[in-house]
Design an enzyme around this catalytic site. Structure first.
Site, mmCIF file in Angstrom:
data_model
loop_
_atom_site.group_PDB
_atom_site.id
_atom_site.type_symbol
_atom_site.label_atom_id
_atom_site.label_comp_id
_atom_site.label_asym_id
_atom_site.label_seq_id
_atom_site.Cartn_x
_atom_site.Cartn_y
_atom_site.Cartn_z
ATOM 1 N N SER A 28 0.823 -1.227 0.000
ATOM 2 C CA SER A 28 0.000 0.000 0.000
ATOM 3 C C SER A 28 0.845 1.260 0.000
ATOM 4 O O SER A 28 1.651 1.463 0.905
ATOM 5 C CB SER A 28 -0.856 0.078 1.266
ATOM 6 O OG SER A 28 -1.733 -0.987 1.329
ATOM 7 N N HIS A 59 -4.068 0.398 -4.541
ATOM 8 C CA HIS A 59 -3.453 -0.787 -5.142
ATOM 9 C C HIS A 59 -3.821 -0.758 -6.621
ATOM 10 O O HIS A 59 -4.923 -1.132 -6.989
ATOM 11 C CB HIS A 59 -3.997 -2.064 -4.495
ATOM 12 C CG HIS A 59 -3.813 -2.095 -3.013
ATOM 13 N ND1 HIS A 59 -2.629 -2.465 -2.437
ATOM 14 C CD2 HIS A 59 -4.645 -1.796 -2.004
ATOM 15 C CE1 HIS A 59 -2.745 -2.398 -1.122
ATOM 16 N NE2 HIS A 59 -3.954 -1.989 -0.829
ATOM 17 N N HIS A 81 -5.038 -9.136 -1.287
ATOM 18 C CA HIS A 81 -5.158 -9.321 0.160
ATOM 19 C C HIS A 81 -6.224 -10.354 0.476
ATOM 20 O O HIS A 81 -7.271 -10.402 -0.159
ATOM 21 C CB HIS A 81 -5.536 -8.000 0.843
ATOM 22 C CG HIS A 81 -4.457 -6.966 0.808
ATOM 23 N ND1 HIS A 81 -4.379 -6.020 -0.181
ATOM 24 C CD2 HIS A 81 -3.409 -6.740 1.642
ATOM 25 C CE1 HIS A 81 -3.322 -5.247 0.044
ATOM 26 N NE2 HIS A 81 -2.708 -5.662 1.144
ATOM 27 N N TYR A 83 -8.108 -10.214 2.997
ATOM 28 C CA TYR A 83 -9.324 -9.525 3.483
ATOM 29 C C TYR A 83 -10.239 -9.083 2.348
ATOM 30 O O TYR A 83 -11.402 -8.783 2.560
ATOM 31 C CB TYR A 83 -8.986 -8.340 4.408
ATOM 32 C CG TYR A 83 -8.218 -7.208 3.769
ATOM 33 C CD1 TYR A 83 -8.803 -6.339 2.849
ATOM 34 C CD2 TYR A 83 -6.883 -6.995 4.109
ATOM 35 C CE1 TYR A 83 -8.086 -5.304 2.272
ATOM 36 C CE2 TYR A 83 -6.156 -5.958 3.545
ATOM 37 C CZ TYR A 83 -6.762 -5.119 2.625
ATOM 38 O OH TYR A 83 -6.044 -4.100 2.052
ATOM 39 N N GLU A 84 -9.700 -9.018 1.140
ATOM 40 C CA GLU A 84 -10.545 -8.655 0.003
ATOM 41 C C GLU A 84 -11.474 -9.804 -0.387
ATOM 42 O O GLU A 84 -12.388 -9.613 -1.182
ATOM 43 C CB GLU A 84 -9.680 -8.282 -1.201
ATOM 44 C CG GLU A 84 -8.916 -6.989 -1.025
ATOM 45 C CD GLU A 84 -7.979 -6.716 -2.194
ATOM 46 O OE1 GLU A 84 -8.373 -5.980 -3.106
ATOM 47 O OE2 GLU A 84 -6.870 -7.262 -2.198
ATOM 48 N N ALA A 111 2.947 -1.873 4.331
ATOM 49 C CA ALA A 111 2.702 -0.846 5.350
ATOM 50 C C ALA A 111 2.261 -1.607 6.593
ATOM 51 O O ALA A 111 1.512 -2.578 6.493
ATOM 52 C CB ALA A 111 1.607 0.093 4.885
ATOM 53 N N MET A 209 -1.561 -6.788 7.377
ATOM 54 C CA MET A 209 -2.605 -7.677 6.841
ATOM 55 C C MET A 209 -2.160 -8.378 5.553
ATOM 56 O O MET A 209 -2.989 -8.718 4.710
ATOM 57 C CB MET A 209 -3.883 -6.866 6.574
ATOM 58 C CG MET A 209 -4.383 -6.078 7.770
ATOM 59 S SD MET A 209 -5.760 -5.006 7.310
ATOM 60 C CE MET A 209 -5.853 -3.927 8.749
ATOM 61 N N SER A 210 -0.866 -8.552 5.405
ATOM 62 C CA SER A 210 -0.395 -9.152 4.146
ATOM 63 C C SER A 210 0.877 -9.948 4.389
ATOM 64 O O SER A 210 1.156 -10.371 5.516
ATOM 65 C CB SER A 210 -0.118 -8.034 3.131
ATOM 66 O OG SER A 210 0.972 -7.240 3.546
ATOM 67 N N ASN A 233 1.888 3.835 11.305
ATOM 68 C CA ASN A 233 1.127 4.304 12.464
ATOM 69 C C ASN A 233 1.605 3.514 13.672
ATOM 70 O O ASN A 233 2.187 2.445 13.525
ATOM 71 C CB ASN A 233 -0.377 4.099 12.240
ATOM 72 C CG ASN A 233 -0.718 2.679 11.842
ATOM 73 O OD1 ASN A 233 -0.486 2.270 10.702
ATOM 74 N ND2 ASN A 233 -1.209 1.919 12.786
ATOM 75 N N HIS A 245 -7.069 4.360 6.397
ATOM 76 C CA HIS A 245 -6.360 3.905 5.204
ATOM 77 C C HIS A 245 -5.622 5.070 4.554
ATOM 78 O O HIS A 245 -4.494 4.935 4.081
ATOM 79 C CB HIS A 245 -7.344 3.275 4.227
ATOM 80 C CG HIS A 245 -6.680 2.643 3.038
ATOM 81 N ND1 HIS A 245 -5.721 1.657 3.156
ATOM 82 C CD2 HIS A 245 -6.798 2.867 1.709
ATOM 83 C CE1 HIS A 245 -5.298 1.300 1.960
ATOM 84 N NE2 HIS A 245 -5.930 2.029 1.058
HETATM 85 N N1 HPA Z 1 -2.599 -2.741 11.490
HETATM 86 C C1 HPA Z 1 -2.682 -3.603 10.468
HETATM 87 N N2 HPA Z 1 -2.292 -3.314 9.235
HETATM 88 C C2 HPA Z 1 -1.759 -2.103 9.036
HETATM 89 C C3 HPA Z 1 -1.634 -1.159 10.059
HETATM 90 C C4 HPA Z 1 -2.077 -1.507 11.354
HETATM 91 O O1 HPA Z 1 -2.016 -0.720 12.314
HETATM 92 N N3 HPA Z 1 -1.064 -0.047 9.520
HETATM 93 C C5 HPA Z 1 -0.843 -0.322 8.209
HETATM 94 N N4 HPA Z 1 -1.258 -1.576 7.915
#
Ligand code: HPA
Length: 269
Positions: A28, A59, A81, A83-84, A111, A209-210, A233, A245
């Site tokens: 991302s 993406h 992903h 989650y998609e 990320a 998440m990847s 973050n 996001h």
């Molecule tokens: N959690 C999960 N996935 C992420 C995060 C997070 O805080 N930041 C960027 N991708």
């Protein structure tokens, strides 16, 4: 699956002069590295047989072949992903195709949220190891021995020699490069504070998440892997910031050039 992999690989090979030896998966907001590729072939996923079509904002979903610092590469700008809604087979199919094309090394970026209190937004973390918390394993089911072993070894999944080189490259350029453990969660909700405390207790330095599914399949395929997280973050008790996001993408875009430099130099070596 072997047949589908071969169909896609043959389709791509027929269009290429140079077969890639390095594969790159850009997370991302981290797609900027493709601008440094001397492009031979660029295809939207919709035009790659067997590929799914990526949907999430940020993406763009292209498979790019060309030279990076004079080395033949294939790069995924945007990944699939879990989650998609894609199956683990769909998420990891591109890694199988890379292997079939002749790729021997995989560079993955993502990320991620920071769990280590020493991290700040923008921190780069070489992935030393991961914790797989996805609810499904990409190698579940009958094993095809032609693709890899039933029980792949996951020691040193993140290649120690590549990590060492990355640290040397970073040091020579005064880039701060941390090293830590990546926890892979299915998402798509960001983690609760309690989940973040749990992940920290489990030994994770970052959460995302990847990456974990692709790396498992890469190791199953015998590829050497280098993984890097851009901390976008901070998920540490007391210094939680609101995360969206959009913010993740902005922080990723800022750190992107430095991350790209490390991958580019690693590939050049
Ligand atoms: N959690 C999960 N996935 C992420 C995060 C997070 O805080 N930041 C960027 N991708």
């Amino acid at each position: 699956m072997l047949r589908n992999i071969e169909l896609t690989a043959n389709f791509l090979t027929a269009k290429l002069y140079n077969k890639p030896t390095s594969g790159i998966i850009l997370g991302s907001g981290l797609g900027g590295l493709v601008e440094e590729i001397d492009v031979e072939l660029s295809l939207p996923y919709s035009e790659v047989p067997g590929f799914s079509v990526s949907t999430v904002a940020g993406h763009s979903g292209r498979l790019i072949f060309g030279q990076l610092n004079g080395r033949p590469v294939v790069a995924m700008q945007g990944r699939f992903h879990y989650y998609e809604g894609w199956s683990m087979q769909e998420v990891t199919f591109p890694v199988r195709v890379m292997k079939a094309l002749g790729v021997v090394r995989l560079f993955v970026s993502n990320a991620a949220g920071g769990l280590n209190p020493a991290y700040r937004p923008g921190t780069l973390m070489a992935i030393a190891d991961h914790i797989n918390l996805f609810p499904e394993h990409p190698l579940r089911g009958k094993n095809d021995d032609a693709l890899g072993p039933r029980f792949p070894d996951m020691n040193d999944a993140y290649d120690p020699a590549l990590r060492l080189s990355a640290h040397r490259i970073a040091k020579a350029r005064n880039i701060e490069l941390q090293e830590g453990v990546y926890a892979g969660m299915q998402g798509p909700a960001f983690e609760t504070p309690a989940e973040c405390r749990m992940l920290r207790m489990l030994g994770a330095d970052a959460v995302g998440m990847s990456t974990v599914p692709e790396v498992i399949v890469a190791r199953h395929s015998g590829l050497r892997v280098f993984g890097i997280s851009v901390i976008t973050n901070i998920n540490v008790s007391g210094s939680h910031n609101d995360v969206s996001h959009h913010e993740v993408q902005q922080a990723a875009a800022k750190a992107q050039p430095v991350m790209s430099l490390i991958i580019r130099e690693l590939i050049a070596e």
